[in-house]
Design a protein around this motif. Structure first.
Motif, short mmCIF file in Angstrom:
data_model
loop_
_atom_site.label_atom_id
_atom_site.label_comp_id
_atom_site.label_asym_id
_atom_site.label_seq_id
_atom_site.Cartn_x
_atom_site.Cartn_y
_atom_site.Cartn_z
N MET A 200 0.80 -1.18 0.20
CA MET A 200 -0.21 -0.06 0.08
C MET A 200 0.97 1.60 0.24
O MET A 200 0.62 2.54 -0.60
CB MET A 200 -0.69 0.03 1.41
N ILE A 201 1.65 0.77 0.76
CA ILE A 201 3.05 2.66 0.71
C ILE A 201 3.52 2.39 -0.42
O ILE A 201 3.17 4.08 -0.83
CB ILE A 201 4.13 2.07 1.42
N ASN A 202 3.68 1.40 -1.71
CA ASN A 202 3.87 2.08 -2.60
C ASN A 202 3.17 2.90 -3.98
O ASN A 202 3.63 3.09 -4.37
CB ASN A 202 4.22 0.41 -3.10
N ALA A 203 1.82 2.56 -3.18
CA ALA A 203 0.63 2.96 -3.86
C ALA A 203 1.39 4.60 -3.81
O ALA A 203 0.62 4.95 -5.08
CB ALA A 203 -0.27 2.44 -3.74
N ILE A 204 1.06 4.50 -2.37
CA ILE A 204 0.83 6.63 -2.39
C ILE A 204 2.31 6.84 -3.11
O ILE A 204 2.20 8.06 -3.35
CB ILE A 204 0.80 6.79 -0.92
N PHE A 205 3.51 5.76 -3.16
CA PHE A 205 5.12 6.62 -3.42
C PHE A 205 4.65 7.18 -4.73
O PHE A 205 5.43 7.59 -5.37
CB PHE A 205 5.41 4.97 -2.83
N ILE A 206 3.59 6.21 -5.76
CA ILE A 206 4.05 6.52 -6.92
C ILE A 206 2.84 6.97 -7.98
O ILE A 206 2.88 7.94 -8.77
CB ILE A 206 4.20 4.85 -7.91
N ILE A 207 2.47 7.57 -6.43
CA ILE A 207 1.01 8.83 -6.71
C ILE A 207 1.49 10.10 -6.72
O ILE A 207 1.96 10.97 -7.80
CB ILE A 207 -0.51 8.18 -6.30
N VAL A 208 2.79 10.24 -5.82
CA VAL A 208 3.23 11.59 -5.62
C VAL A 208 4.33 11.64 -5.97
O VAL A 208 5.39 12.99 -6.85
CB VAL A 208 3.22 11.85 -3.93
N PHE A 209 5.46 10.90 -6.27
CA PHE A 209 7.12 10.90 -6.49
C PHE A 209 7.29 11.01 -8.31
O PHE A 209 8.35 11.58 -8.17
CB PHE A 209 7.83 9.68 -5.76
N PRO A 210 6.84 10.44 -8.35
CA PRO A 210 7.35 10.45 -9.75
C PRO A 210 7.37 11.84 -10.35
O PRO A 210 8.66 11.63 -11.56
CB PRO A 210 6.19 10.03 -10.69
N LEU A 211 6.79 12.35 -10.42
CA LEU A 211 7.23 14.12 -11.71
C LEU A 211 8.20 14.24 -9.87
O LEU A 211 8.45 15.50 -10.78
CB LEU A 211 5.78 14.68 -11.18
N LEU A 212 7.45 14.71 -9.23
CA LEU A 212 8.96 15.01 -8.55
C LEU A 212 10.50 15.41 -8.56
O LEU A 212 11.31 15.28 -8.61
CB LEU A 212 7.97 14.19 -6.28
N PHE A 213 10.89 13.13 -9.31
CA PHE A 213 11.96 13.04 -9.49
C PHE A 213 12.34 13.80 -10.84
O PHE A 213 13.21 13.78 -11.20
CB PHE A 213 11.67 11.29 -8.79
N VAL A 214 11.74 13.79 -11.47
CA VAL A 214 12.15 14.05 -12.83
C VAL A 214 11.82 15.13 -12.20
O VAL A 214 12.56 16.06 -13.75
CB VAL A 214 10.73 13.63 -13.63
N GLY A 215 11.55 16.02 -11.78
CA GLY A 215 11.92 17.63 -11.34
C GLY A 215 13.41 17.41 -11.05
O GLY A 215 13.70 19.10 -11.47
N LEU A 216 14.18 16.49 -10.47
CA LEU A 216 15.19 16.65 -10.28
C LEU A 216 16.10 17.30 -11.09
O LEU A 216 17.37 17.77 -11.74
CB LEU A 216 15.92 14.92 -9.53
N ILE A 217 15.86 16.04 -12.21
CA ILE A 217 16.85 16.57 -13.83
C ILE A 217 16.78 17.92 -13.92
O ILE A 217 18.75 18.19 -14.58
CB ILE A 217 16.48 14.81 -14.63
N PRO A 218 16.32 18.86 -14.67
CA PRO A 218 16.49 19.46 -14.70
C PRO A 218 17.03 20.43 -14.06
O PRO A 218 17.75 21.35 -14.80
CB PRO A 218 15.14 20.70 -15.55
N LYS A 219 16.70 20.28 -12.79
CA LYS A 219 18.12 21.53 -11.77
C LYS A 219 18.73 20.77 -11.44
O LYS A 219 19.66 21.81 -11.51
CB LYS A 219 17.17 20.99 -10.28
N VAL A 220 19.38 19.49 -12.15
CA VAL A 220 20.64 19.54 -12.29
C VAL A 220 21.13 20.14 -12.70
O VAL A 220 22.31 19.96 -12.82
CB VAL A 220 20.99 18.04 -11.55
N LYS A 221 20.66 19.79 -13.95
CA LYS A 221 21.09 19.64 -15.60
C LYS A 221 21.78 21.56 -14.62
O LYS A 221 22.65 21.75 -15.48
CB LYS A 221 20.45 19.40 -16.44
N ALA A 222 20.42 22.29 -14.66
CA ALA A 222 21.16 23.66 -14.19
C ALA A 222 22.19 23.99 -13.65
O ALA A 222 22.94 25.43 -13.57
CB ALA A 222 20.02 24.05 -13.93
N ILE A 223 22.22 23.25 -12.65
CA ILE A 223 23.46 23.48 -10.96
C ILE A 223 24.75 22.84 -11.86
O ILE A 223 25.43 23.82 -12.23
CB ILE A 223 23.22 22.98 -10.62
#
Lengths: 636, 300
Positions: free
Chosen positions: B1-24
């Motif tokens: 169940m914890i996985n289900a909550i995890f996959i609802i919130v986090f995918p977009l958040l993690f993808v957001g990391l990439i442009p941030k790191v690239k910009a840095i």
């Protein structure tokens, strides 16, 4: 047996008076009787067994059913009347004087397909087999001159196959002294190979499959549907018959799986390049037969390695695929028949946007596309799922000799499955989506409901057996018990079918949820397709059948035979430039055509004798008499 | 169940990391990590505009793609090893659910009759031809050495348990193959560039040119979820079973950061030679299988 067959014989009478309606009704009735009998044989201990005593060289002919032939029989008795029903509406458009003979031969074809399953006596079997080839040849022709070449090619290929069968049956008779099929048990390798090759001609397996892409596009759609979904299964029935009575050695199984893999790859690479809708479907029949064969090979490997799970999964997958293929291939052929009638063409580059003009046909065709590319929710998925399971179970085997062929099957199946999906998405996209690519496509309109009736039944069958595969599993269960496989594992598979159905339900529920949310909160507008602000977009700019596979073609072209013609511009002024590329079947263009040309040249030499001059005939007769005289005198 | 909550919130958040790191990496500040989530909710509120040629397929295909991908994700181990669903052979269902998503999206892309979308579809689908067998062979290699039956068993943090010291290299090779699959499937740099603005050079982006509003948001989320699935598979394959769960999070972030670093250091491959490199995972899987067979025959 008696009632069903008699009704089907009676059905030939309205055929002679061109009453296709009565013909179809009688076929429905007769098939219902026959289906009941086949079911009885499958699900109970009842055995249908008759002995027919014939004049001496033939002797006693045993006419009987076992579980295997009953399985195919159920398939035929459900599928054939649907095909006849479709044919009834399809032929309404083609009022031709040939309707009488066409219906008659259609009836004979159906009857002989049933007959092949009942007869267990090799001589009579061969007669019925020949009758089946002949009647289907007449069905392909259907009074059109342009069908003649493909039809004759089919007939001759079948004759060569029958020659192999004849040789094999003869050797079996010499070995066992009986014409009965019981003589097939524990055959020597040579007759077995001959018989397997003979059946392979009918089943459509790679080196001898070039009649399929020739004959299917020209045959009337109901005939190509029946042939592709059921008639070629008789070849597979023969192969299974031989395999059920003989044990193959490991190297033979490996060779067989290699043949099937090559066959599937050949078919799928042509399928990707093909522009003719029905020819593409014919190639896909070869591919699906090969996938079935791969399942059989996995099952045989499992038996050989004493892995019951692998054997059960392999055979279950293969039987399911035979059954499902007969549903979805017929559906797609009937659907493409409707497309042919609406547009008058089979070239997918001349279609487009038919989904707007023929929405029902498009929706049903989409279901067929899902099934044939083995996507979830369709029945094709579950059978391939089972074959995959079988190939993976091989890792419990003790020797690499079992693991390597099944690894090959696994990788090849995944590769071929992906390519088939790409090919069929291409076909759907070019036929039904985008803007119309020709005026024919622009003027198309939906056909009458009658033409869609059979397609609708088959689409429902795809969805039901796809979403609840447990139903179909119950149907193959007696067959597996007959093959003496572990039923405990089969029960596990049934459990899994239930699990998959419940997963499907969750996907559907989620989809419904999103659907409702979207309906509630989205407003829609329409506008032009984005084309980088280019104002003069024309339908010709859409991707065509060739551009669509361009990235893959880089990899697949080396495996294919290419014929291309250039007309280049020679003057500096604008001029028409042409480039035509075709990927014909290499076996057909490089082997069959040249060989048949040589044979006909050889025969033409003898035709010179027949030159119409009386004096030269007298000269030949004189020569013959002289030779006779020398021979007789010489013996003295 | 914890996985289900995890996959609802986090995918977009993690993808957001990439442009941030690239910009840095190039010395800029970059958009905030949460920007993707904000865009998503904004898109959901917008109305949609469709091509005249569009049929119902383009209206509902993204929804079906999302449902299929989401259900596939319920089989995948994320934070916890215990997945919501799991049965023997479920990896076949997973790969086919993902290919269902891909198939309906391809149909949706071809719907508008745009030449760009046809191009993108043909490129994206041709990758599938080599990735699907690659995934099966990777799974086969792991099953060969572990005998595991379901996806969560196969990938759940046992790599170094299956493979003894020598063959840990085999496990690592498989992880690399999966990582390359991740790059291809989520259309990342050496194969595709999500930041490109020229239609001719796009792959995934060009397929969704004619989508807008609600459905576009759904498509972005689906793509992020698919990337998340592959990233999770890679990290579960590498992580030993003994370490605590927060190592998993660390590794996930590391994977996303390494994707970003790769993107800022590498140029794209030539478009017409792309497919040759997509063969890499397949080749690695075949090599690994060959090594495992050699071991099985007693080479070590």
């Amino acid at each position: 047996m008696s009632i069903g067959i008699i009704v089907l014989f009676i059905a030939l009478i309205p055929a002679l008076w061109k009453r296709s309606g009565y013909f179809v009704i009688l076929w429905l009735l007769g098939s219902a009787f026959l289906a009941y009998e086949y079911m009885e044989v499958m699900f109970s201990r009842a055995i249908q067994d008759y002995i027919l005593t014939m004049p001496m060289p033939i002797g006693d002919v045993s006419i009987a059913l076992n579980k295997l032939s009953a399985f195919f029989g159920v398939m035929f008795s459900l599928g054939l009347p649907l095909g006849m029903l479709y044919g009834h509406y399809y032929l309404k458009e083609h009022q031709s004087p040939a309707l009488r003979s066409h219906l008659f031969w259609l009836g004979i074809m159906g009857l002989s397909m049933h007959g092949v399953l009942w007869i267990r006596h090799s001589v009579v079997f061969l007669m019925v087999w020949e009758l089946m080839s002949l009647s289907s040849f007449f069905c392909i022709l259907f009074s059109k001159r342009e069908n003649m070449e493909a039809g004759l090619n089919y007939l001759i290929t079948m004759q060569i196959g029958a020659a192999f069968l004849l040789a094999g049956f003869g050797l079996v008779y010499l070995q066992s002294g009986t014409f009965d099929f019981s003589g097939f048990e524990q055959m020597k390798p040579l007759p077995m190979y001959l018989i397997l090759i003979g059946f392979a001609f009918k089943a459509g397996i790679f080196p001898v499959a070039s009649w399929l892409p020739q004959a299917h596009p020209v045959a009337p759609s109901h005939v190509s549907g029946i042939m592709s979904s059921m008639l070629i299964k008789t070849g597979f029935y023969g192969i299974l018959l031989v395999l059920s009575l003989n044990r193959l050695s490991l190297s033979e199984i490996a060779a067989l799986s290699f043949v099937f893999t090559i066959s599937a790859f050949w078919a799928v690479s042509h399928l990707l390049n093909e522009r003719n809708l029905k020819r593409a479907l014919a190639y896909s029949s070869v591919e699906n037969i090969a996938i079935t064969g791969m399942g059989i090979c996995a099952g045989l490997l499992g038996m050989h390695a004493h892995l019951p799970a692998m054997a059960v999964f392999g055979f279950t997958g293969a039987f399911l695929h035979i059954f499902f293929h007969s549903i979805f291939k017929a559906q797609l052929f009937y659907g493409s028949g409707n497309i042919l009638q609406a547009t008058g063409t089979l070239d997918i580059d001349e279609m487009g946007a038919l989904a707007k003009r023929m929405p029902y046909t498009a929706a049903m065709f989409l279901i067929g596309i899902f099934a044939i590319s083995a996507l979830p929710f369709s029945n094709g998925f579950f059978s391939e799922f089972t074959i995959y399971r079988s190939a993976i179970e091989a890792f419990d085997a003790a020797s690499v000799a079992h693991i390597l062929p099944s690894l090959m099957l696994l990788g090849a199946l995944a590769f071929i499955g992906a390519l088939a999906m790409i090919a069929f998405i291409r076909i759907y996209a070019l036929v039904f989506q985008g803007a119309p690519r020709s005026t024919k496509a622009e003027q198309a309109s939906e056909l009458k409901p009658g033409n869609r009736l059979s397609v609708l039944f088959l689409s429902l069958a795809i969805l039901i057996t796809g979403i609840v595969p447990g139903i179909a599993l119950r149907f193959v269960k007696p067959l597996l018990r007959w093959f003496d496989l572990d039923m405990q594992i089969f029960a596990g598979l049934q459990q899994q079918a239930l699990q998959i159905s419940s997963i499907y339900l969750i996907v559907i529920a989620l989809f419904a949820l999103f659907y409702v949310i979207r309906k509630l909160c989205v407003r829609e507008k329409t506008g032009a397709t984005w084309a980088c602000a280019y104002p003069r977009v024309s339908p010709k700019m859409q991707s065509s059948s060739i551009t669509y596979i361009q990235p893959l073609a880089y990899f697949l072209k080396p495996f294919m035979y290419k014929k291309s013609t250039h007309v280049m511009a020679e003057h500096p002024f604008p001029q028409k430039v042409e480039y035509l590329e075709d990927h014909p079947d290499a076996i057909w263009t490089l082997v069959v055509r040249p060989v048949s040309r040589i044979i006909s040249k050889f025969l033409l030499f003898f035709a010179r004798i027949h030159n119409g001059k009386t004096n030269s005939y007298i000269a030949w007769a004189l020569g013959f008499l002289v030779i006779l005289l020398v021979w007789v005198v010489g013996f003295r | 169940m914890i996985n289900a909550i995890f996959i609802i919130v986090f995918p977009l958040l993690f993808v957001g990391l990439i442009p941030k790191v690239k910009a840095i990496m190039v010395g800029r500040k970059g958009k905030p990590v949460l920007q993707n989530l904000r865009d998503f909710f904004k898109l959901l509120r917008k109305s949609e505009i469709y091509s005249d040629q569009a049929t119902p397929i383009s209206r509902y295909a993204p929804l079906l793609a999302l449902s299929a991908t989401f259900v596939a994700a319920l089989f995948i181990p994320f934070v916890s090893d215990k997945t919501l669903f799991s049965f023997h052979g479920d990896y076949i269902l997973i790969i086919y659910l993902l290919s269902l998503a891909k198939g309906v999206m391809a149909l949706a892309a071809m719907d508008s009759g745009s030449s760009f979308q046809g191009m993108g579809t043909s490129r994206e689908l041709s990758f599938t031809a080599f990735l699907e067998p690659a995934f099966f062979l990777i799974v086969a290699a792991i099953i060969f050495s572990s005998g595991a039956g379901s996806c969560s068993e196969i990938f759940a943090r046992q790599c170094f348990g299956y493979f003894d010291v020598w063959n840990s290299f085999a496990g690592l090779a498989l992880a690399i193959a999966l990582f390359i699959m991740l790059l291809v499937e989520s259309s990342r740099v050496p194969f595709d560039d999500p930041a490109t603005h020229l239609e001719l050079t796009m792959i995934h982006e060009v397929m969704i040119l004619d989508f807008s509003g609600f459905n576009l948001g759904i498509i972005h989320y689906t793509a992020a979820l698919k990337m998340f699935i592959y990233a999770s598979l890679v990290s579960h394959l590498i992580l030993p079973s003994t370490v605590a769960f927060w190592w998993y999070l660390v590794l996930m972030i590391a994977i996303y950061i390494s994707i970003a670093v790769l993107e800022s250091l590498m140029a794209r491959f030539r478009m017409n030679r792309n497919l040759e490199l997509v063969l890499l995972p397949l080749c690695i899987a075949l090599l690994t299988l060959a090594v495992l067979m050699a071991k099985f025959l007693g080479a070590w």
